[in-house]
Design a protein around this motif. Structure first.
Motif, mmCIF file in Angstrom:
data_model
loop_
_atom_site.group_PDB
_atom_site.id
_atom_site.type_symbol
_atom_site.label_atom_id
_atom_site.label_comp_id
_atom_site.label_asym_id
_atom_site.label_seq_id
_atom_site.Cartn_x
_atom_site.Cartn_y
_atom_site.Cartn_z
ATOM 1 N N ILE A 102 0.757 -1.279 -0.001
ATOM 2 C CA ILE A 102 -0.148 0.017 -0.126
ATOM 3 C C ILE A 102 0.897 1.090 -0.018
ATOM 4 C CG2 ILE A 102 -0.271 -0.117 2.640
ATOM 5 C CD1 ILE A 102 -3.208 0.890 2.085
ATOM 6 N N TRP A 103 0.333 2.288 -0.620
ATOM 7 C CA TRP A 103 1.103 3.469 -0.880
ATOM 8 C C TRP A 103 -0.005 4.503 -0.665
ATOM 9 C CZ3 TRP A 103 5.802 3.860 0.454
ATOM 10 C CH2 TRP A 103 6.356 5.198 0.343
ATOM 11 N N GLY A 104 0.510 5.655 -0.810
ATOM 12 C CA GLY A 104 -0.634 6.855 -0.747
ATOM 13 C C GLY A 104 -0.204 8.156 -1.658
ATOM 14 N N TRP A 105 -1.191 9.188 -1.691
ATOM 15 C CA TRP A 105 -0.951 10.246 -2.545
ATOM 16 C C TRP A 105 -1.931 11.335 -1.957
ATOM 17 C CZ3 TRP A 105 -4.316 12.750 -6.122
ATOM 18 C CH2 TRP A 105 -3.634 13.797 -6.843
ATOM 19 N N SER A 110 -6.225 20.394 -3.170
ATOM 20 C CA SER A 110 -7.370 20.198 -2.540
ATOM 21 C C SER A 110 -7.153 19.439 -1.111
ATOM 22 C CB SER A 110 -8.487 19.040 -3.550
ATOM 23 O OG SER A 110 -7.963 17.846 -3.543
ATOM 24 N N LYS A 111 -6.051 18.889 -0.795
ATOM 25 C CA LYS A 111 -5.708 18.170 0.281
ATOM 26 C C LYS A 111 -6.416 16.749 0.422
ATOM 27 C CE LYS A 111 -2.811 21.714 0.963
ATOM 28 N NZ LYS A 111 -1.418 21.462 0.751
ATOM 29 N N ARG A 112 -7.205 16.453 -0.612
ATOM 30 C CA ARG A 112 -7.843 15.037 -0.719
ATOM 31 C C ARG A 112 -6.690 13.961 -0.594
ATOM 32 N NH1 ARG A 112 -11.914 15.695 -5.471
ATOM 33 N NH2 ARG A 112 -12.131 13.127 -5.057
ATOM 34 N N GLU A 113 -7.079 12.984 0.116
ATOM 35 C CA GLU A 113 -6.122 11.654 0.228
ATOM 36 C C GLU A 113 -6.553 10.652 -0.347
ATOM 37 O OE1 GLU A 113 -3.739 12.495 4.505
ATOM 38 O OE2 GLU A 113 -5.883 12.607 4.812
ATOM 39 N N PHE A 114 -5.491 9.832 -0.839
ATOM 40 C CA PHE A 114 -5.964 8.531 -1.650
ATOM 41 C C PHE A 114 -4.803 7.567 -1.212
ATOM 42 C CE2 PHE A 114 -7.254 12.224 -4.139
ATOM 43 C CZ PHE A 114 -8.581 11.764 -4.446
ATOM 44 N N SER A 115 -5.392 6.337 -1.078
ATOM 45 C CA SER A 115 -4.731 4.924 -1.079
ATOM 46 C C SER A 115 -4.570 4.035 -2.167
ATOM 47 C CB SER A 115 -5.403 3.978 0.040
ATOM 48 O OG SER A 115 -5.241 4.403 1.376
ATOM 49 N N ILE A 116 -3.500 3.728 -2.515
ATOM 50 C CA ILE A 116 -2.932 2.990 -3.650
ATOM 51 C C ILE A 116 -2.811 1.484 -3.289
ATOM 52 C CG2 ILE A 116 -1.470 2.712 -5.557
ATOM 53 C CD1 ILE A 116 -0.523 5.787 -4.871
ATOM 54 N N THR A 147 0.141 -11.710 -10.006
ATOM 55 C CA THR A 147 1.430 -12.267 -9.143
ATOM 56 C C THR A 147 1.095 -11.825 -7.719
ATOM 57 O OG1 THR A 147 3.682 -11.909 -8.942
ATOM 58 C CG2 THR A 147 2.535 -9.831 -9.612
ATOM 59 N N PHE A 148 1.544 -12.410 -6.646
ATOM 60 C CA PHE A 148 1.554 -11.837 -5.522
ATOM 61 C C PHE A 148 2.280 -10.662 -5.123
ATOM 62 C CE2 PHE A 148 0.143 -16.524 -5.067
ATOM 63 C CZ PHE A 148 -0.845 -16.336 -4.074
ATOM 64 N N TRP A 149 2.987 -10.052 -5.756
ATOM 65 C CA TRP A 149 3.947 -9.000 -5.283
ATOM 66 C C TRP A 149 3.829 -7.755 -6.546
ATOM 67 C CZ3 TRP A 149 4.923 -7.134 -0.859
ATOM 68 C CH2 TRP A 149 5.751 -5.850 -0.648
ATOM 69 N N ARG A 150 3.629 -6.504 -5.960
ATOM 70 C CA ARG A 150 3.782 -5.541 -6.740
ATOM 71 C C ARG A 150 4.275 -4.198 -5.858
ATOM 72 N NH1 ARG A 150 0.822 -5.492 -10.572
ATOM 73 N NH2 ARG A 150 -0.134 -7.443 -10.119
ATOM 74 N N ASP A 151 4.638 -3.295 -6.393
ATOM 75 C CA ASP A 151 5.358 -2.038 -5.542
ATOM 76 C C ASP A 151 4.929 -0.884 -6.309
ATOM 77 O OD1 ASP A 151 6.422 -1.009 -2.988
ATOM 78 O OD2 ASP A 151 8.052 -0.349 -4.283
ATOM 79 N N MET A 152 4.227 0.010 -5.476
ATOM 80 C CA MET A 152 3.729 1.441 -5.967
ATOM 81 C C MET A 152 4.444 2.604 -5.338
ATOM 82 S SD MET A 152 1.454 -1.000 -5.406
ATOM 83 C CE MET A 152 0.856 -0.393 -3.772
ATOM 84 N N LYS A 153 4.953 3.670 -6.036
ATOM 85 C CA LYS A 153 5.386 4.860 -5.225
ATOM 86 C C LYS A 153 4.782 5.909 -6.337
ATOM 87 C CE LYS A 153 8.343 3.194 -2.237
ATOM 88 N NZ LYS A 153 8.204 1.587 -2.448
ATOM 89 N N VAL A 154 4.945 7.154 -5.919
ATOM 90 C CA VAL A 154 4.519 8.386 -6.380
ATOM 91 C C VAL A 154 5.479 9.397 -6.706
ATOM 92 C CG1 VAL A 154 2.557 10.256 -6.487
ATOM 93 C CG2 VAL A 154 1.994 8.001 -5.475
ATOM 94 N N GLN A 176 -4.284 12.259 -10.965
ATOM 95 C CA GLN A 176 -5.162 13.328 -10.988
ATOM 96 C C GLN A 176 -6.618 12.909 -11.520
ATOM 97 O OE1 GLN A 176 -3.253 16.573 -13.106
ATOM 98 N NE2 GLN A 176 -2.870 17.421 -11.265
ATOM 99 N N HIS A 177 -6.474 11.413 -12.127
ATOM 100 C CA HIS A 177 -7.815 10.989 -12.581
ATOM 101 C C HIS A 177 -8.718 10.708 -11.514
ATOM 102 C CE1 HIS A 177 -6.218 10.471 -16.637
ATOM 103 N NE2 HIS A 177 -5.428 9.371 -16.259
ATOM 104 N N LEU A 178 -8.199 10.491 -10.217
ATOM 105 C CA LEU A 178 -9.131 10.277 -9.179
ATOM 106 C C LEU A 178 -9.794 11.364 -8.627
ATOM 107 C CD1 LEU A 178 -6.442 8.188 -7.140
ATOM 108 C CD2 LEU A 178 -8.013 7.505 -8.831
ATOM 109 N N LEU A 179 -9.424 12.472 -9.059
ATOM 110 C CA LEU A 179 -10.197 13.833 -8.353
ATOM 111 C C LEU A 179 -11.364 13.812 -9.006
ATOM 112 C CD1 LEU A 179 -7.306 16.337 -8.845
ATOM 113 C CD2 LEU A 179 -7.971 15.063 -6.847
ATOM 114 N N ASN A 180 -11.858 13.313 -10.259
ATOM 115 C CA ASN A 180 -13.182 13.292 -10.657
ATOM 116 C C ASN A 180 -13.541 12.145 -11.021
ATOM 117 O OD1 ASN A 180 -13.546 16.206 -10.968
ATOM 118 N ND2 ASN A 180 -11.738 15.938 -12.497
ATOM 119 N N ALA A 181 -13.301 10.947 -10.403
ATOM 120 C CA ALA A 181 -13.813 9.586 -10.710
ATOM 121 C C ALA A 181 -14.899 9.286 -10.023
ATOM 122 C CB ALA A 181 -12.492 8.597 -10.201
#
Length: 204
Positions: A102-105, A110-116, A147-154, A176-181
Protein backbone atom coordinates in the motif's frame (compact mmCIF):
# COMPACT_ATOMS: atom_id res chain seq x y z
CA UNK A 1 -2.74 -4.17 29.32
CA UNK A 2 -2.47 -7.37 27.32
CA UNK A 3 -1.27 -6.48 23.83
CA UNK A 4 0.59 -9.63 22.79
CA UNK A 5 -1.56 -12.49 21.54
CA UNK A 6 -0.17 -15.76 22.94
CA UNK A 7 -0.45 -19.17 21.29
CA UNK A 8 -2.95 -20.16 23.98
CA UNK A 9 -5.17 -17.21 23.13
CA UNK A 10 -4.83 -17.98 19.41
CA UNK A 11 -5.96 -21.56 20.04
CA UNK A 12 -8.95 -20.22 21.97
CA UNK A 13 -9.77 -17.91 19.05
CA UNK A 14 -9.59 -20.79 16.56
CA UNK A 15 -11.87 -22.98 18.67
CA UNK A 16 -14.29 -20.10 19.14
CA UNK A 17 -14.46 -19.43 15.41
CA UNK A 18 -15.10 -23.09 14.62
CA UNK A 19 -17.94 -23.26 17.12
CA UNK A 20 -19.43 -19.88 16.15
CA UNK A 21 -18.40 -18.74 12.64
CA UNK A 22 -17.79 -15.02 12.29
CA UNK A 23 -18.82 -12.85 9.30
CA UNK A 24 -16.18 -11.78 6.77
CA UNK A 25 -15.50 -8.50 8.60
CA UNK A 26 -14.87 -8.45 12.33
CA UNK A 27 -16.37 -4.96 12.64
CA UNK A 28 -19.69 -3.45 11.59
CA UNK A 29 -23.34 -4.39 11.92
CA UNK A 30 -22.98 -8.04 10.80
CA UNK A 31 -20.25 -8.60 13.37
CA UNK A 32 -22.32 -6.95 16.11
CA UNK A 33 -25.35 -9.08 15.13
CA UNK A 34 -23.24 -12.26 15.25
CA UNK A 35 -22.05 -11.41 18.75
CA UNK A 36 -25.59 -10.63 19.90
CA UNK A 37 -27.07 -13.81 18.42
CA UNK A 38 -24.35 -16.27 19.40
CA UNK A 39 -22.40 -14.76 22.27
CA UNK A 40 -24.66 -12.42 24.20
CA UNK A 41 -23.03 -9.29 22.77
CA UNK A 42 -19.40 -10.15 23.53
CA UNK A 43 -16.58 -12.56 22.68
CA UNK A 44 -13.03 -13.34 23.72
CA UNK A 45 -12.16 -10.18 21.77
CA UNK A 46 -14.30 -8.09 24.12
CA UNK A 47 -17.67 -6.38 23.58
CA UNK A 48 -18.44 -4.51 20.36
CA UNK A 49 -21.31 -2.18 19.44
CA UNK A 50 -21.37 -0.02 16.32
CA UNK A 51 -23.07 2.87 18.12
CA UNK A 52 -20.07 3.14 20.46
CA UNK A 53 -17.63 3.51 17.55
CA UNK A 54 -16.58 6.51 15.46
CA UNK A 55 -17.81 4.98 12.19
CA UNK A 56 -19.79 2.11 10.69
CA UNK A 57 -16.66 -0.08 10.39
CA UNK A 58 -14.57 1.54 13.09
CA UNK A 59 -13.37 -0.04 16.34
CA UNK A 60 -11.51 1.28 19.34
CA UNK A 61 -8.50 -0.70 20.51
CA UNK A 62 -9.71 -2.20 23.81
CA UNK A 63 -7.81 -3.26 26.91
CA UNK A 64 -7.61 -6.85 25.64
CA UNK A 65 -5.68 -5.70 22.57
CA UNK A 66 -8.46 -6.00 19.98
CA UNK A 67 -10.24 -3.53 17.74
CA UNK A 68 -13.45 -5.37 17.02
CA UNK A 69 -12.08 -8.81 16.20
CA UNK A 70 -8.64 -7.63 15.03
CA UNK A 71 -5.45 -7.56 17.13
CA UNK A 72 -4.21 -4.04 17.89
CA UNK A 73 -1.73 -2.14 20.03
CA UNK A 74 -2.61 1.45 20.87
CA UNK A 75 -4.09 1.94 17.38
CA UNK A 76 -7.81 2.31 16.65
CA UNK A 77 -9.35 0.93 13.46
CA UNK A 78 -11.05 3.75 11.54
CA UNK A 79 -12.58 1.66 8.74
CA UNK A 80 -11.79 -1.17 6.33
CA UNK A 81 -12.45 -2.63 2.89
CA UNK A 82 -11.89 -6.34 2.38
CA UNK A 83 -10.05 -7.90 -0.55
CA UNK A 84 -13.21 -8.63 -2.55
CA UNK A 85 -14.38 -5.02 -2.19
CA UNK A 86 -10.99 -3.74 -3.35
CA UNK A 87 -11.10 -6.02 -6.42
CA UNK A 88 -14.75 -5.27 -7.30
CA UNK A 89 -14.01 -3.28 -10.48
CA UNK A 90 -12.14 -6.15 -12.16
CA UNK A 91 -14.10 -8.15 -14.74
CA UNK A 92 -16.22 -10.78 -13.04
CA UNK A 93 -15.00 -14.32 -12.65
CA UNK A 94 -13.63 -16.66 -10.05
CA UNK A 95 -10.24 -15.48 -8.83
CA UNK A 96 -8.30 -15.58 -5.59
CA UNK A 97 -7.92 -11.98 -4.43
CA UNK A 98 -4.98 -10.99 -2.25
CA UNK A 99 -3.20 -7.78 -1.26
CA UNK A 100 0.54 -7.14 -1.17
CA UNK A 101 1.43 -3.48 -0.55
CA UNK A 102 0.00 0.00 0.00
CA UNK A 103 1.09 3.56 -0.74
CA UNK A 104 -0.62 6.93 -0.77
CA UNK A 105 -1.00 10.30 -2.44
CA UNK A 106 -2.35 13.68 -1.29
CA UNK A 107 -3.50 16.16 -3.89
CA UNK A 108 -1.54 19.33 -3.06
CA UNK A 109 -4.39 21.67 -4.06
CA UNK A 110 -7.52 20.07 -2.57
CA UNK A 111 -5.65 18.13 0.16
CA UNK A 112 -7.76 15.07 -0.66
CA UNK A 113 -6.05 11.79 0.29
CA UNK A 114 -5.93 8.53 -1.62
CA UNK A 115 -4.68 4.99 -0.96
CA UNK A 116 -2.92 2.98 -3.67
CA UNK A 117 -3.34 -0.74 -2.96
CA UNK A 118 -1.44 -3.55 -4.67
CA UNK A 119 -3.58 -6.57 -5.64
CA UNK A 120 -2.76 -9.81 -7.43
CA UNK A 121 -4.43 -8.61 -10.64
CA UNK A 122 -3.52 -4.95 -10.52
CA UNK A 123 -3.78 -1.82 -8.37
CA UNK A 124 -6.82 -0.43 -6.51
CA UNK A 125 -7.49 3.20 -5.62
CA UNK A 126 -9.47 4.37 -2.59
CA UNK A 127 -10.20 7.90 -1.44
CA UNK A 128 -9.60 8.19 2.32
CA UNK A 129 -10.14 11.93 2.79
CA UNK A 130 -12.86 10.89 5.28
CA UNK A 131 -11.10 7.93 6.95
CA UNK A 132 -14.34 6.66 8.50
CA UNK A 133 -16.00 6.44 5.08
CA UNK A 134 -13.46 5.30 2.47
CA UNK A 135 -14.64 5.61 -1.12
CA UNK A 136 -13.61 2.84 -3.49
CA UNK A 137 -12.80 4.30 -6.91
CA UNK A 138 -11.65 1.32 -8.97
CA UNK A 139 -8.64 -0.52 -10.34
CA UNK A 140 -5.83 -0.39 -12.86
CA UNK A 141 -5.29 -3.94 -14.23
CA UNK A 142 -1.72 -5.25 -14.29
CA UNK A 143 0.20 -5.24 -17.57
CA UNK A 144 1.22 -8.90 -17.07
CA UNK A 145 -0.28 -12.04 -15.47
CA UNK A 146 -1.34 -12.04 -11.83
CA UNK A 147 1.35 -12.11 -9.16
CA UNK A 148 1.59 -11.96 -5.39
CA UNK A 149 3.83 -8.89 -5.43
CA UNK A 150 3.83 -5.41 -6.89
CA UNK A 151 5.16 -2.10 -5.57
CA UNK A 152 3.90 1.45 -6.02
CA UNK A 153 5.46 4.87 -5.46
CA UNK A 154 4.38 8.38 -6.46
CA UNK A 155 6.40 11.07 -8.26
CA UNK A 156 4.57 14.39 -8.48
CA UNK A 157 1.04 13.22 -9.39
CA UNK A 158 2.07 10.01 -11.17
CA UNK A 159 1.88 6.53 -9.65
CA UNK A 160 4.78 4.29 -10.76
CA UNK A 161 3.90 0.60 -10.49
CA UNK A 162 6.21 -2.41 -10.84
CA UNK A 163 5.78 -6.13 -10.25
CA UNK A 164 7.78 -9.29 -9.72
CA UNK A 165 6.19 -11.00 -12.70
CA UNK A 166 8.14 -11.22 -15.99
CA UNK A 167 7.45 -8.64 -18.75
CA UNK A 168 5.44 -6.34 -16.48
CA UNK A 169 7.70 -3.30 -16.82
CA UNK A 170 6.55 -0.10 -15.14
CA UNK A 171 3.02 1.24 -15.37
CA UNK A 172 2.54 5.00 -15.12
CA UNK A 173 -0.83 6.29 -13.92
CA UNK A 174 -1.91 9.91 -13.49
CA UNK A 175 -3.37 10.19 -9.99
CA UNK A 176 -5.30 13.30 -11.02
CA UNK A 177 -7.80 10.95 -12.69
CA UNK A 178 -9.01 10.18 -9.18
CA UNK A 179 -10.13 13.74 -8.49
CA UNK A 180 -13.18 13.38 -10.77
CA UNK A 181 -13.57 9.61 -10.71
CA UNK A 182 -16.79 7.68 -10.28
CA UNK A 183 -16.80 4.46 -8.25
CA UNK A 184 -15.86 1.06 -9.72
CA UNK A 185 -13.86 2.51 -12.60
CA UNK A 186 -11.64 0.21 -14.68
CA UNK A 187 -8.68 2.38 -15.72
CA UNK A 188 -5.95 2.07 -18.34
CA UNK A 189 -2.34 3.12 -17.76
CA UNK A 190 -1.27 6.52 -19.07
CA UNK A 191 2.18 5.34 -20.13
CA UNK A 192 4.36 2.24 -19.96
CA UNK A 193 8.12 1.77 -19.56
CA UNK A 194 9.34 -1.60 -20.83
CA UNK A 195 13.14 -1.32 -20.66
CA UNK A 196 13.05 -3.91 -17.85
CA UNK A 197 10.75 -6.85 -17.17
CA UNK A 198 10.22 -7.34 -13.47
CA UNK A 199 11.14 -5.49 -10.27
CA UNK A 200 10.42 -6.24 -6.64
CA UNK A 201 10.56 -2.62 -5.49
CA UNK A 202 10.79 0.92 -6.80
CA UNK A 203 12.41 3.91 -5.13
CA UNK A 204 11.71 7.51 -6.09
Amino acid sequence: KKYMVSSIVLNEIQRDQLEHPYPDKLVGEDYETTLADQRGGSSIFGPYRVKDQAGARAAKCNELGFAGGYPCRNVDLLSMLDTNELAAAFPTGSFYNALNDIWGWTDPVSKREFSIVGLRRGTAFVEITDPYNPRYLGVLPASAPATFWRDMKVMDHYALIVSDVSKHGMQIFDMQHLLNATENTLWSEDAHYDEFGNAHNIFV
